[in-house]
Design a protein around this motif. Structure first.
Motif, PDB file in Angstrom:
ATOM      1  N   LEU A  64       2.515   6.064  40.216  1.00 52.42           N
ATOM      2  CA  LEU A  64       2.021   6.284  38.799  1.00 52.42           C
ATOM      3  C   LEU A  64       0.667   5.182  38.847  1.00 52.42           C
ATOM      4  N   ASN A  65       0.716   4.517  39.885  1.00 52.90           N
ATOM      5  CA  ASN A  65      -0.936   4.245  40.352  1.00 52.90           C
ATOM      6  C   ASN A  65      -2.372   4.481  40.315  1.00 52.90           C
ATOM      7  N   ILE A  66      -2.167   5.429  41.391  1.00 55.80           N
ATOM      8  CA  ILE A  66      -2.822   5.898  42.376  1.00 55.80           C
ATOM      9  C   ILE A  66      -2.610   7.179  42.296  1.00 55.80           C
ATOM     10  N   TYR A  67      -1.834   8.472  42.821  1.00 56.14           N
ATOM     11  CA  TYR A  67      -1.201   9.661  42.345  1.00 56.14           C
ATOM     12  C   TYR A  67      -1.926   9.709  41.098  1.00 56.14           C
ATOM     13  N   PHE A  68      -0.770   9.876  40.399  1.00 54.90           N
ATOM     14  CA  PHE A  68      -1.135  10.835  39.219  1.00 54.90           C
ATOM     15  C   PHE A  68      -2.561  10.299  38.075  1.00 54.90           C
ATOM     16  N   PRO A  69      -3.048   8.735  38.223  1.00 54.78           N
ATOM     17  CA  PRO A  69      -4.359   8.709  38.279  1.00 54.78           C
ATOM     18  C   PRO A  69      -5.417   9.948  38.632  1.00 54.78           C
ATOM     19  N   TRP A  70      -5.262   9.900  40.101  1.00 49.06           N
ATOM     20  CA  TRP A  70      -5.360  10.687  40.142  1.00 49.06           C
ATOM     21  C   TRP A  70      -5.585  12.225  40.241  1.00 49.06           C
ATOM     22  N   LEU A  71      -4.593  12.657  40.133  1.00 52.97           N
ATOM     23  CA  LEU A  71      -4.353  14.342  39.940  1.00 52.97           C
ATOM     24  C   LEU A  71      -4.949  14.066  38.445  1.00 52.97           C
ATOM     25  N   ALA A  72      -4.644  12.777  37.022  1.00 54.04           N
ATOM     26  CA  ALA A  72      -5.394  12.956  36.072  1.00 54.04           C
ATOM     27  C   ALA A  72      -7.115  12.966  35.854  1.00 54.04           C
ATOM     28  N   GLY A  73      -7.592  11.987  36.017  1.00 53.58           N
ATOM     29  CA  GLY A  73      -9.050  11.974  36.469  1.00 53.58           C
ATOM     30  C   GLY A  73      -9.173  13.730  37.109  1.00 53.58           C
ATOM     31  N   THR A  74      -9.138  14.072  38.278  1.00 49.79           N
ATOM     32  CA  THR A  74      -9.476  15.180  38.342  1.00 49.79           C
ATOM     33  C   THR A  74      -9.356  16.506  37.520  1.00 49.79           C
ATOM     34  N   SER A  75      -8.486  16.029  36.914  1.00 50.51           N
ATOM     35  CA  SER A  75      -8.068  17.719  35.744  1.00 50.51           C
ATOM     36  C   SER A  75      -9.395  17.915  34.822  1.00 50.51           C
ATOM     37  N   ASP A  76      -9.779  16.470  34.476  1.00 50.26           N
ATOM     38  CA  ASP A  76     -10.064  16.171  33.119  1.00 50.26           C
ATOM     39  C   ASP A  76     -11.469  16.040  33.918  1.00 50.26           C
ATOM     40  N   TYR A  77     -12.073  15.964  35.457  1.00 52.43           N
ATOM     41  CA  TYR A  77     -13.595  16.145  35.628  1.00 52.43           C
ATOM     42  C   TYR A  77     -13.681  17.533  35.481  1.00 52.43           C
ATOM     43  N   LEU A  78     -12.712  18.736  35.955  1.00 56.92           N
ATOM     44  CA  LEU A  78     -12.989  20.018  36.617  1.00 56.92           C
ATOM     45  C   LEU A  78     -13.196  20.575  35.234  1.00 56.92           C
TER      46      LEU A  78
END
Length: 811
Positions: A64-78
């Motif tokens: 919840l604290n590192i993996y999902f934020p990475w996925l969500a942030g990358t999704s927005d970024y791309l």
């Protein structure tokens, strides 16, 4: 007509003795996929039906604290960028390009909207379980074991503790898939001279985590020596030739990953955990080589071999370190019973090689120093080492069962001794540890020990019992794995569909507050939150990635080195504390520094006036979230006309440092000569009392000639600054050599200023500045990858034509 034929012709049920041969034999791969499907359905049913999502709120909070934020942030970024580069949503900014390609399953998820990602996580894990089982089956088949053994032990590998429990860290389960692919590829290379899958596996592992290559080089080197001499007669010349070819292929495989490999290695070497003061190398190397593991670790190692939850589940775990960091040796209790039989099946020469191999990989279990060495003294971990132990346990067991099945030979003394020894381990722990044991699971494990011993004996018989034993072994293993895996997955605190739909967690009223700020303020700014939106037992400091804003905290394994230097030199964190370099808390405790870092807004759930007391005005409220605006915020870029040396600055107290930065720019020791013409700041001025009035005066002075942004994206920023005299233009970006600058169309140098941030020297008058970020080594890495790919394609073509059967053309 035979009885068997009569059964088939009349449609009556076959006798018990023929169930395996009639229904399973020759179809083992399909049964493997079938029982994996069955167990996955039972274990993950709540996740498949979307009642729950595969995000853990307990000790598995990294999901919840590192993996999902990475996925969500990358999704927005791309959605806005073609590939990953710089992101201002991680800490105060960081290059996200390293390490992003390796997890191909996660990469796939990032192309979905971030609101849909949680629901796809379980299907990603199930896919990896299928792949792990299937590839391991192909691996065992390559070493010429019976299909029954292949079926049983591929299944146990797929549901090992490393994959099921480690799967909530996601990288574990993918590592297990890639490791199986490397081993399968090596066997294809050893047995048939075909190297496609070996090279592919190594390349994928290099993309996933280049540091893994160190451990897998050790594993593959040891395995290759033993297996080569297992298959071939002694011939040193041929062995060295084979070794040289293998090293060459591995080199090509690694260089094929250069597109990202060079950037990954750069991030490692610049990381505070590797090259910084927080490195563990020196401390771990000082440990005694033959100092044995302590009592807690020995106790944990034993019981985690019987089951991942034998010492408690999730937060209730009572053993060494924690539920996830402790040894993950579980791969089915049948492996504990069966693997000693492996040595009874070997000839003298094989016993020597496999005995040495076993000794080498048992050393790290007994003496932690060798485990540290396996990790190149970078950490006190098990992780990959657990997978190595599982691999040998499963492979040895598979070979033992295949031998017993085919030869009908069982070492009964070894079997009895094994069961008695395992019972001794289960029931004679030291008194202080007995309260940590799940007694019901221990009772079940005891029943399984006797059941497997009996079935193993039955498998060695030349009667109908042998056939029935095969079927019962499959059934009992399925029941065991289903039961144990269900506990690991379902007796945990996870995020539910209901929680995702409520105004809590990352979906709280922060979302509305950030949306409001984006609509009303189009400039660059950073936001601070004095609360966490995470749902796990550990507070989240990566909210910015999920909720779409720029902040200052960052939880990441390899935080940007100059970001950490800035926080360390300003006494925000202790850079010698490895945890602090990963859990970098940001500037929320230092409002003046927050202002200097373009901190403009503050989101709070506090009910007192503490935020107003720091110089913020309340401007709106959404649910329980209040929005405050900083009266003293500074823009993304502003100018200094005074400087202070880094050494002199470090002597100041934290409070003095904060106010000093409002008056003067800190010049790095390496650039003293370049900035010699800048007026020096009198440190004595920092001792004068500071009020909100002179705080505002200092801020307004810095803002007089500031950088006005005309174009902004994560990797390209353009703007103007008009200065009456040459000045220092400072940007609140961590210094990274991937950033390049032009001043009025000419390339200029960027400098490390203010203890790790970025700036340049301006000319008098109007200056147009463009900042562009390109990940270092990306271009050269791309070139090396393409060349290596061409070499690989050439080797494949050469190997194909060399081994292509020649046909005689008859006239």
């Amino acid at each position: 007509m035979s009885k068997q034929a009569n059964h088939k012709s009349t449609g009556s049920a076959p006798s018990n003795s023929n169930i395996y041969d009639t229904y399973i034999k020759g179809k083992e791969i399909y049964y493997l996929l079938g029982i994996i499907s069955l167990v996955c359905y039972v274990v993950f049913s709540d996740f498949i039906s979307l009642k729950k999502v595969y995000l853990f709120r307990d000790i598995g909070s990294d999901s919840l604290n590192i993996y999902f934020p990475w996925l969500a942030g990358t999704s927005d970024y791309l959605k806005n960028e073609s590939s990953l580069g710089w992101s201002f949503s991680q800490g105060m900014g960081q290059n996200l390009f390293p390490l992003w390609i390796g997890d191909i399953f996660s990469n796939f998820l990032t192309y979905f909207d971030k609101s849909k990602i949680p629901y796809g996580l379980v299907f990603m894990e199930i896919t990896k379980i299928f792949l792990a089982g299937f590839i391991f089956y192909k691996f065992l088949k390559e070493i010429k074991l019976s299909n029954f053994s292949n079926l049983l032990f591929s299944f146990l590998y797929a549901f090992s503790g490393f994959i099921i429990l480690g799967g909530c860290w996601t990288v574990f389960s993918l590592e297990a898939v890639y490791a199986a692919l490397i081993l399968y590829g090596f066997e294809r290379w050893l047995n048939h001279g075909k190297f496609l899958w070996l090279v592919t596996g190594i390349t994928l592992m290099a993309f996933l985590q280049p540091f893994f290559l160190f451990m897998y080089t050790i594993l593959l080197a040891a395995y290759a020596i033993v297996r080569y001499h297992d298959v071939h007669e002694k011939n040193n010349k041929q062995f060295f030739l084979f070794t040289a070819k293998t090293v060459g292929l591995a080199t090509v495989a690694v260089f094929m990953s250069s597109y990202q490999l060079f950037a990954d290695l750069l991030q490692y070497t610049e990381s505070p955990r590797v090259g910084g003061e927080a490195s563990l190398f020196a401390r771990l190397q000082k440990q005694g080589m033959f100092d044995p593991a302590d009592d807690v670790l020995r106790f944990t190692t034993v019981f985690r071999s019987f089951g991942s939850d034998m010492l408690g589940t999730g937060n209730n775990f009572k053993g060494w370190q924690n539920y996830l960091e402790a040894p993950l040796f579980y791969c089915g209790i049948f492996c504990l019973v069966a693997f000693p039989q492996f040595f009874s099946s070997l000839n003298k020469r094989q016993k020597y090689f496999y005995g040495v191999l076993t000794f080498v990989f048992c050393l790290p279990i007994i003496f932690p120093y060798f485990r540290y060495a396996f990790w190149a003294f970078s950490g006190d971990y098990f992780r990959t080492f657990s997978l190595v132990i599982i691999f040998f346990m499963v492979m040895f067991s598979a070979r033992a069962i295949s031998y017993i099945e085919q030869q009908g030979k069982l070492n009964k003394v070894v079997l009895v001794g094994t069961v008695l020894f395992l019972l001794f381990l289960l029931y004679t722990p030291a008194a202080q540890f007995k309260g940590a044991i799940n007694t019901s699971l221990r009772s079940f494990a005891t029943f399984l020990l006797f059941a497997y011993a009996a079935l193993l004996f039955g498998l060695s018989q030349r009667t109908s019992i042998r056939h029935m034993s095969k079927v019962l072994l499959i059934v009992v293993c399925v029941v065991e794995v289903m039961y144990f895996s269900s506990i690991t997955v379902n007796k945990r605190d996870v995020v539910t569909q209901q929680i995702l739909n409520e105004k809590v967690g990352y979906n709280d009223y922060t979302v509305e507050a950030i949306s409001y700020l984006k609509q009303t303020d189009k400039d660059f700014y950073r936001v601070n939150k004095d609360y966490s939106s995470g749902l796990a037992i550990h507070s989240s400091i990566n909210d910015a990635k999920v909720q779409g804003f720029y902040g200052t905290p960052s939880y990441f394994s390899f935080n940007q080195k100059n970001y950490i230097k800035f926080l360390g030199d300003l006494n925000v964190i202790d850079v010698k504390d490895e945890n602090s370099t990963r859990w970098a808390k940001g500037l929320g405790d230092r409002p003046i520094l927050f202002s200097l870092a373009s901190g403009k807004y503050w989101l709070s759930k506090r009910t007192d006036n503490a935020v107003q007391g720091m110089g913020f005005d309340s401007i709106n409220k959404f649910g329980d979230v209040k929005v405050y605006k900083n009266k003293y915020a500074l823009p993304f870029g502003f100018t200094y006309d005074k400087g202070i040396g880094e050494d002199e600055f470090k002597k100041l107290s934290p409070g003095q440092k904060d106010f000093c930065l409002l008056r003067a720019c800190v010049i790095g020791n390496e650039d003293k000569t370049t900035f010699a013409g800048v007026r020096s700041f009198n440190v004595a001025d920092t001792t004068a009392p500071v009020s909100f009035d002179n705080y505002l005066t200092y801020v307004n002075e810095l803002k007089k000639e500031n950088f006005k942004i005309s174009k902004f994206s994560e990797n390209n920023i353009i703007g103007d600054v008009n200065t009456a005299d040459p000045k220092i233009l400072f940007f609140s970006i961590p210094f990274d050599e991937g950033w390049k600058a032009t001043l009025n169309g000419k390339e200029v140098k960027l400098y490390r200023l203010n203890c790790g941030l970025t700036g340049l020297l301006t000319e008098k008058g109007k200056n147009t500045v463009e900042l562009t970020f390109v990940p270092r080594f990306k271009k050269i890495g791309t070139l090396v990858s393409l060349i290596s790919l061409l070499v690989f394609a050439g080797l494949l073509a050469l190997n194909y034509f060399r081994n292509k059967p020649k046909t005689n053309i008859q006239e």
